[in-house]
Scaffold this active site. Structure first.
Site, PDB file in Angstrom:
ATOM      1  N   GLU A 164       0.728  -1.040  -0.081  1.00  0.00           N
ATOM      2  CA  GLU A 164      -0.045   0.080  -0.032  1.00  0.00           C
ATOM      3  C   GLU A 164       0.799   1.202   0.080  1.00  0.00           C
ATOM      4  O   GLU A 164       0.522   2.307  -0.898  1.00  0.00           O
ATOM      5  CB  GLU A 164      -0.898   0.103   1.236  1.00  0.00           C
ATOM      6  N   GLU A 185      -4.594  -9.016   3.567  1.00  0.00           N
ATOM      7  CA  GLU A 185      -5.445  -8.542   4.887  1.00  0.00           C
ATOM      8  C   GLU A 185      -6.610  -9.332   4.972  1.00  0.00           C
ATOM      9  O   GLU A 185      -7.096  -9.537   6.197  1.00  0.00           O
ATOM     10  CB  GLU A 185      -5.655  -6.889   4.627  1.00  0.00           C
TER      11      GLU A 185
END
Length: 724
Positions: free
Chosen positions: A115, A135
């Site tokens: 990210e 995630e």
């Protein structure tokens, strides 16, 4: 141990290289975010810095957010310790910084690490760098802008695949998709990244803020259609968990209302998801699996694992061929022994079939498959056993046969050779009682299919040496299994704890509960099969053999049903011949077989345990509890007897060996979410109504009475110490 830190070095070219350093995978600890803010502030302030290259130390970019923080959050409930990184770091510091950032990726860039790279203005990667947003496997969603930036860089369909299924890709595929701007040799990575950053400043390369891109998103009707289809697939594939639908909600928000709106919603949803039962269960499962490698007086006494280069397997049936497949795929040479040429040929063909199957499903490269198949040799005697490092016996569960094999291999194998059995239930002391090499005898219990199922239950006796245990643990890791060390008893840890699973189902069936209702409810709970379909899949021979073994050892709490015998008499053998409780036809899902109902009625009449001759009335929740609370009860006995090192080992084993839903954390973790007191009182009530099968264990009663979680460490008894 070195503290997490962020380092900055400014070169003569005016590029500041900011390095994340937190071995072994440069996890994003809380102090790393502070360090990034500090170094970026300095870089933006300094006149001699034109651009930034963001990278990771020791050949890895970053493995993502520090999961220890999740564990702390779950333990304390204090959400204030969670940093706000999406706006403060990814947007404000990196993406909207007044100087461009190029991320130099190598090794891995996962989760929060990727990210950060997505917020950069370009990404240059070394070959075979692993990229992904996993995630959702922890019950949350990407929380630093991944849900918004990834679809804008690679398009919505591929972004959904990577996020919803937590599927990693290589940097080469990332380059093809537009996630990575260039792939360069590792030794040129920093040089190429620095040059790319300077090219952005000089306007030779575009300065791209990915959150602002819309060119790869498609039209709104297309987006709505893609997300609708993804919702339907997620509903089918991911039951009882919220994160997949939440992820789709956040992605949709950002596409419809703009990336910044999506970022704000993502941040809120991420924080909400952390405290869900699913996230708590999945994070517990993650740490439980990590803990299995720590075995007192084995992994902590300075021993080093010996190399296991050649393994002999006795028996080429379903289990033997599966074990052989797992070994050769990891470059361990295998000698496969059978009793005659026909069986040997079948075993070799089964191994070939396993390997070719992996190729056809695109899980194994053809070149790798051909190499693996050269690693196996068949034999009909013990002449090739003279230089093997380990033998794994994988024949039928027949005690005299196993005893003879162990007496034979003790003579045929070198003195260092590990003597292992794949038995699923038989006491290893019985198997090895005719040998003198008790310190080399160990259980290597694989689960079927052995080349696919991830658990390896390592069974130690009182005399098994620490070196042998460590060696087998290492082999397990090499062949990509999760080794769980357990003590020696009938059924060991997993099969022992779960033997009441099918028996409680049969008991309920004979109390008048519909068989297919039971299976459906257990499937809805999250197990892949209900207890009756599981019997169909495993084969009735397994059910007959294990029931007999468990009845011999635990006659006070077994339920013996005549139903399986009636099914066999009727010519049924489950999935093996297409007829069981269900009908199995190629290319279609199993269908409940109504013609089995007369046999069920006959079995009910034979047992005759319905109160007043009428079916009992139970809710759906009670059915699930009456199936699984007896499993918890037996698991309590496993804990009390010290069969496992820690309660979390039983959680890992239940997930990997019995496919207990990982989002429920494992059998003991799940039981603790309900409470020992509730489970104890329920079993006590059913014991009064339906007999000893439900009688609460001493351990459960003690924990319930004293208000102690089942997972809390127990005082170790002398008998338990002897097991482990």
């Amino acid at each position: 141990m070195r503290q997490p830190r962020v380092i900055m070095e400014v070169g003569d070219d005016g590029v500041a290289v900011i390095t994340i350093s937190n071995p072994p995978v440069n996890a994003l600890a809380l102090t790393i975010f502070d360090g990034l803010k500090e170094k970026y502030a300095e870089a933006m302030r300094r006149d001699d810095v034109k651009a930034v290259v963001l990278t990771g130390d020791a050949g890895k970019f970053s493995g993502g957010f520090d999961i220890n923080v999740f564990e702390r959050l779950h333990r304390t409930g204090d959400s204030s310790i969670l940093p706000e990184t999406s706006i403060s770091v990814a947007v404000n510091v990196i993406e909207d910084g007044k100087k461009p950032t190029v991320s130099a990726l190598q090794g891995l860039a996962l989760g929060g690490g990727l990210e950060l790279a997505l917020a950069s203005h370009a990404r240059i990667a070394a070959p075979n760098t692993l990229l992904g947003l996993p995630e959702l496997t922890l019950g949350v969603i990407p929380g630093s802008g991944g849900t918004q930036r990834l679809p804008r860089l690679i398009g919505l369909p591929k972004a959904l695949e990577l996020m919803l299924f937590s599927k990693p890709i290589t940097s080469e595929e990332g380059n093809d998709l537009g996630l990575v701007d260039a792939v360069v040799p590792s030794n040129e990575l920093l040089k190429a990244s620095r040059q790319w950053a300077l090219d952005i400043i000089e306007r030779r390369k575009p300065w791209i803020r990915s959150l602002h891109r819309i060119d790869k998103l498609g039209s709104l009707p297309e987006v709505v259609d893609i997300i609708k289809t993804a919702r339907q697939q997620a509903n089918q594939s991911f039951i009882n968990v919220p994160q997949h639908q939440a992820c789709l909600d956040v992605i949709e928000e950002g596409i419809i209302h703009g990336g910044y709106h999506g970022i704000l919603k993502e941040s809120k949803v991420f924080k909400d998801l952390i405290f869900t039962d699913a996230s708590k269960g999945l994070v517990h499962a993650f740490f439980s699996q990590r803990a299995t490698s720590k075995v007192p007086n084995v992994s902590d006494i300075g021993l080093k694992p010996r190399k296991i280069l050649k393994v002999a397997i006795i028996g080429g049936g379903l289990m033997g061929s599966g074990i052989a497949t797992a070994l050769i795929l990891s470059d361990i040479y295998v000698i496969l022994k059978e009793i005659n040429s026909e069986y040997l040929l079948k075993g070799i063909k089964a191994i070939e079939g396993n390997v070719r199957g992996l190729v056809s499903r695109k899980r194994l490269a053809k070149v790798k498959a051909e190499k693996a198949l050269l690693m196996v040799k068949g034999t009909l005697d013990y002449s090739d056993f003279k230089d093997v490092d380990m033998v794994i016996e994988a024949v039928v569960e027949h005690i005299p046969l196993k005893q003879k094999i162990f007496a034979d291999i003790e003579k045929a194998c070198p003195p260092h050779c590990i003597l292992a059995s794949n038995t699923s239930t038989i006491d290893l002391n019985v198997i090895g009682e005719k040998t003198k090499s008790q310190d080399r005898i160990i259980g290597a219990h694989f689960f079927s299919p052995a080349h696919v199922m991830p658990l390896l239950e390592i069974v130690r006796t009182e005399k098994t040496s620490a070196q042998v245990i460590l060696d087998l643990m290492n082999v397990g890791k090499i062949i990509k299994k999760v080794p769980v060390v357990v003590g020696n008893c009938t059924g060991f840890a997993v099969n022992r704890a779960f033997f009441p699973y099918s028996q409680s189902a049969h008991l309920l069936l004979h109390l008048g509960v519909d068989i297919f209702r039971i299976d459906q409810l257990i499937s809805n709970f999250g197990l892949p099969f209900g207890p009756f379909q599981l019997q169909d899949v495993a084969g009735y021979g397994v059910a007959v053999a294990t029931t007999k073994i468990f009845h011999t050892s635990f006659s006070d709490r077994t339920f013996q049903s005549p139903l399986v015998g009636l099914l066999l008499k009727n010519g049924r053998n489950g999935k093996n011949n297409g007829k069981g409780y269900y009908i199995y036809e190629k290319g279609s899902k199993p269908k409940p077989d109504p013609s089995v109902l007369p046999m069920i009625e006959e079995s009910r009449r034979t047992i005759n345990i319905m109160p007043g001759g009428k079916p009992i009335s139970v809710t759906d929740e009670e059915i699930i509890q009456m199936i699984l609370f007896p499993v918890v009860n037996e698991a309590c006995r496993v804990l009390d007897e010290g069969v496992v090192v820690r309660a979390s080992d039983l959680d890992t084993a239940s997930i990997l060996g019995m496919s207990f839903p990982s989002y429920r954390g494992g059998i003991i973790f799940w039981a603790d979410t309900i409470g020992a007191d509730i489970i104890y009182k329920s079993l006590q009530k059913w014991s009064g109504l339906y007999g000893n099968f439900f009688r609460p264990s001493r351990y459960l009663e003690e924990r319930a009475t004293r208000g102690i979680p089942l997972s809390a460490p127990a005082a170790t008894s002398p008998a338990a110490k002897a097991r482990l």
